[in-house]
Write a protein that holds these residues in place. Structure first.
Motif, PDB file in Angstrom:
ATOM      1  N   PHE A 108       0.838  -1.198   0.000  1.00 21.50           N
ATOM      2  CA  PHE A 108       0.000   0.000   0.000  1.00 21.50           C
ATOM      3  C   PHE A 108       0.879   1.257   0.000  1.00 21.50           C
ATOM      4  CE2 PHE A 108      -2.309  -3.444   2.052  1.00 21.50           C
ATOM      5  CZ  PHE A 108      -3.514  -3.432   1.361  1.00 21.50           C
ATOM      6  N   PRO A 109       1.384   1.652  -1.188  1.00 18.15           N
ATOM      7  CA  PRO A 109       2.247   2.834  -1.286  1.00 18.15           C
ATOM      8  C   PRO A 109       1.556   4.071  -0.698  1.00 18.15           C
ATOM      9  CG  PRO A 109       2.208   1.626  -3.352  1.00 18.15           C
ATOM     10  CD  PRO A 109       1.166   1.013  -2.483  1.00 18.15           C
ATOM     11  N   PRO A 110       2.255   4.844   0.147  1.00 15.72           N
ATOM     12  CA  PRO A 110       1.645   5.973   0.864  1.00 15.72           C
ATOM     13  C   PRO A 110       0.939   6.988  -0.028  1.00 15.72           C
ATOM     14  CG  PRO A 110       3.815   5.501   1.750  1.00 15.72           C
ATOM     15  CD  PRO A 110       3.653   4.643   0.540  1.00 15.72           C
ATOM     16  N   GLU A 111       1.562   7.326  -1.191  1.00 13.97           N
ATOM     17  CA  GLU A 111       0.945   8.365  -2.032  1.00 13.97           C
ATOM     18  C   GLU A 111      -0.376   7.885  -2.647  1.00 13.97           C
ATOM     19  OE1 GLU A 111       3.622   5.888  -4.581  1.00 13.97           O
ATOM     20  OE2 GLU A 111       3.770   6.824  -2.610  1.00 13.97           O
ATOM     21  N   ILE A 112      -0.431   6.597  -2.996  1.00 20.56           N
ATOM     22  CA  ILE A 112      -1.673   6.042  -3.558  1.00 20.56           C
ATOM     23  C   ILE A 112      -2.704   5.846  -2.444  1.00 20.56           C
ATOM     24  CG2 ILE A 112      -2.705   4.142  -4.876  1.00 20.56           C
ATOM     25  CD1 ILE A 112      -0.015   3.646  -6.155  1.00 20.56           C
ATOM     26  N   LEU A 113      -2.223   5.427  -1.275  1.00 18.49           N
ATOM     27  CA  LEU A 113      -3.101   5.229  -0.119  1.00 18.49           C
ATOM     28  C   LEU A 113      -3.810   6.531   0.246  1.00 18.49           C
ATOM     29  CD1 LEU A 113      -3.961   3.402   2.368  1.00 18.49           C
ATOM     30  CD2 LEU A 113      -2.022   4.420   3.539  1.00 18.49           C
ATOM     31  N   GLU A 114      -3.047   7.608   0.289  1.00 17.03           N
ATOM     32  CA  GLU A 114      -3.605   8.910   0.662  1.00 17.03           C
ATOM     33  C   GLU A 114      -4.675   9.363  -0.324  1.00 17.03           C
ATOM     34  OE1 GLU A 114      -4.123  11.611   3.408  1.00 17.03           O
ATOM     35  OE2 GLU A 114      -2.368  10.291   3.585  1.00 17.03           O
ATOM     36  N   HIS A 194      -3.408   4.381 -11.013  1.00 17.41           N
ATOM     37  CA  HIS A 194      -2.210   5.173 -10.733  1.00 17.41           C
ATOM     38  C   HIS A 194      -0.936   4.509 -11.246  1.00 17.41           C
ATOM     39  CE1 HIS A 194      -4.827   7.536  -8.157  1.00 17.41           C
ATOM     40  NE2 HIS A 194      -3.836   8.411  -7.979  1.00 17.41           N
ATOM     41  N   LYS A 195      -0.891   3.178 -11.245  1.00 15.04           N
ATOM     42  CA  LYS A 195       0.307   2.461 -11.670  1.00 15.04           C
ATOM     43  C   LYS A 195       0.278   2.089 -13.154  1.00 15.04           C
ATOM     44  CE  LYS A 195       2.802   1.796  -7.845  1.00 15.04           C
ATOM     45  NZ  LYS A 195       4.240   2.093  -7.717  1.00 15.04           N
ATOM     46  N   GLY A 196      -0.911   2.206 -13.758  1.00 13.42           N
ATOM     47  CA  GLY A 196      -1.034   1.816 -15.158  1.00 13.42           C
ATOM     48  C   GLY A 196      -0.886   0.321 -15.360  1.00 13.42           C
ATOM     49  N   VAL A 197      -1.417  -0.484 -14.403  1.00 13.39           N
ATOM     50  CA  VAL A 197      -1.320  -1.945 -14.478  1.00 13.39           C
ATOM     51  C   VAL A 197      -2.716  -2.562 -14.479  1.00 13.39           C
ATOM     52  CG1 VAL A 197       0.941  -2.022 -13.392  1.00 13.39           C
ATOM     53  CG2 VAL A 197      -1.122  -2.127 -11.967  1.00 13.39           C
ATOM     54  N   TYR A 198      -2.754  -3.877 -14.615  1.00 16.37           N
ATOM     55  CA  TYR A 198      -4.017  -4.622 -14.664  1.00 16.37           C
ATOM     56  C   TYR A 198      -4.480  -4.962 -13.245  1.00 16.37           C
ATOM     57  CZ  TYR A 198      -7.017  -8.758 -15.169  1.00 16.37           C
ATOM     58  OH  TYR A 198      -8.030  -9.669 -15.066  1.00 16.37           O
TER      59      TYR A 198
END
Length: 422
Positions: A108-114, A194-198
């Motif tokens: 859970f990367p902080p910037e995405i979590l926020e 946000h990550k551009g993934v599936y």
């Protein structure tokens, strides 16, 4: 040589119980009225008159009629609730900050979590209760994924067995498990964007998984709150015998208790029904039969579809009378201590020992009332009235198994031993 300084021992003292802010109400006294405040201290309720010197500060005047005073009471209590809500929000925010620090930053990367939490908060017209439930579910996700499932969003659906096993181990309900999966999918979509993934979203759980979760939940033992003693007709009559019809406050409690027993409603459902705090009509005609229409929050069937309202038919004159009373006369939820004092029959032995009557007691006694010869309802119908997802839930958690229940036969009636006197 330096002198050794003795350190003073820190003595921890127990915090004194804090009295709640309380709520006001106007009580009639002959042709006049006076203001009362109801507070709680260490779980015990206290009611006392408000000093008349404070009336002006609270916006009251002795020239007000009783109706005007009660209207002002509602306004004052509403303002107090807003203040309490703001205070709780500050505490909640501090706890949330501590929780965010403890979250695994790999999954859970902080910037995405926020941004995810902010995205939930910014949802148009979202109610605070629903918002808090979503965040609580997400707290479970942040605990479950790193320690038990160990999967990234593109692996969620393929990890469904691990997820279901975790739900079974924790003995979560189907409703709660479904909410957690919904939040997992919300997070997976946000992460993927946000990550551009599936993102491999979890599809609707297979019936076998839902059944496993339900079976595990049915074995859940009550830990914090002891099971309430079920109310029977004897307890209702005992309560009525102790209350004077001139005591308006206790009569309002009595109406609440009787309605909870006759309709099997959860305390919050009955409170909301009495206040008319629901979007649909409270009384309906369904196929020519009069019934109450009650807003509920917990029912989920095996397909996962939520039932927002449940219908309970009026099956007897006593139910019709009880409905009329709670719709037209003051009806208030009593304190559990009051219920235990008024319902408990002197010298009667109750099992399990140590258990008490509380606000769930009416609901606990409802299933046996409906199965009695007076009502003779089928268990599957009673389960719907209770708002349960299955008959099993009704039987496991609400059927009174401490006392003897049987359908009389000619043999039992012919051989019945007379009750000894003395």
């Amino acid at each position: 040589m330096k002198k050794k300084i003795k350190k003073k021992k820190f003595q921890q003292t127990a915090k004194a119980p804090i009295e709640s802010a309380g709520s006001y109400y106007a009580r009639k006294s002959g042709k006049n009225w006076y203001l009362m405040i109801e507070t709680y201290l260490d779980g015990k309720r206290s009611q006392r008159p408000v000093d008349q010197a404070r009336y002006h500060d609270l916006g009251f005047s002795k020239t007000m009629t009783l109706e005007q005073a009660r209207a002002r009471v509602r306004e004052v209590n509403k303002l107090d609730r807003q203040k309490k809500s703001e205070y709780r929000a500050k505490i909640f925010s501090a706890k949330r900050a501590e929780w965010q620090k403890s979250i695994d930053k790999i999954y859970f990367p902080p910037e995405i979590l926020e941004s995810f939490l902010q995205d939930i908060k910014d949802t148009p017209k979202i109610k605070t209760k629903y918002l808090n439930r979503l965040v609580r579910c997400f707290e479970v996700v942040t605990e479950m994924i790193p320690k038990h499932v160990q999967a990234q969003p593109h692996q969620y659906n393929s990890s469904i067995k691990k997820i279901v096993n975790y739900f079974c181990k924790q003995k979560y309900s189907i409703s709660y498990s479904s909410d957690i999966i919904m939040v997992m999918n919300m997070w997976a979509k946000h992460y993927a964007k946000h990550k551009g993934v599936y993102a491999d979203l979890i599809e609707k759980m297979a019936p076998a998984y839902r059944e496993a979760i339900k079976d595990a939940h049915d074995t859940k033992e009550e830990s914090i709150r002891k099971r309430a003693l079920p109310i029977t007709r004897d307890e209702i009559e005992n309560m009525r015998s102790q209350i004077s019809k001139l005591n308006h406050e206790e009569m309002s409690y009595c109406r609440w208790v009787v309605a909870s027993w006759l309709f099997g409603l959860r305390p919050s459902e009955l409170d909301r029904f009495v206040l008319g705090d629901q979007g649909e009509d409270r009384v309906l005609l369904e196929n020519g039969v009069k019934c109450i229409n009650v807003k509920q929050t917990k029912t989920v069937n095996k397909s996962g579809f939520r039932h927002g309202y449940k219908k309970i038919p009026i099956l007897s004159k006593e139910q019709e009378d009880a409905l009329e009373e709670i719709l037209t006369k003051p009806t208030r939820r009593p304190h559990p201590d009051w219920m235990d004092k008024k319902l408990r029959i002197k010298d009667k032995k109750y099992r399990p020992q140590g258990h008490k009557f509380d606000c769930y007691s009416g609901r606990k006694g409802f299933i046996d009332l409906m199965l009695s010869p007076e009502y003779n309802q089928k268990l599957e119908n009673i389960s719907v009235y209770l708002g349960h997802s299955s008959v099993t839930t009704s039987y496991v958690h609400y059927k009174d198994k401490e006392n003897l229940h049987y359908t009389p036969t000619p043999f039992t009636e012919g051989r019945k031993t007379p009750k000894l006197v003395g």
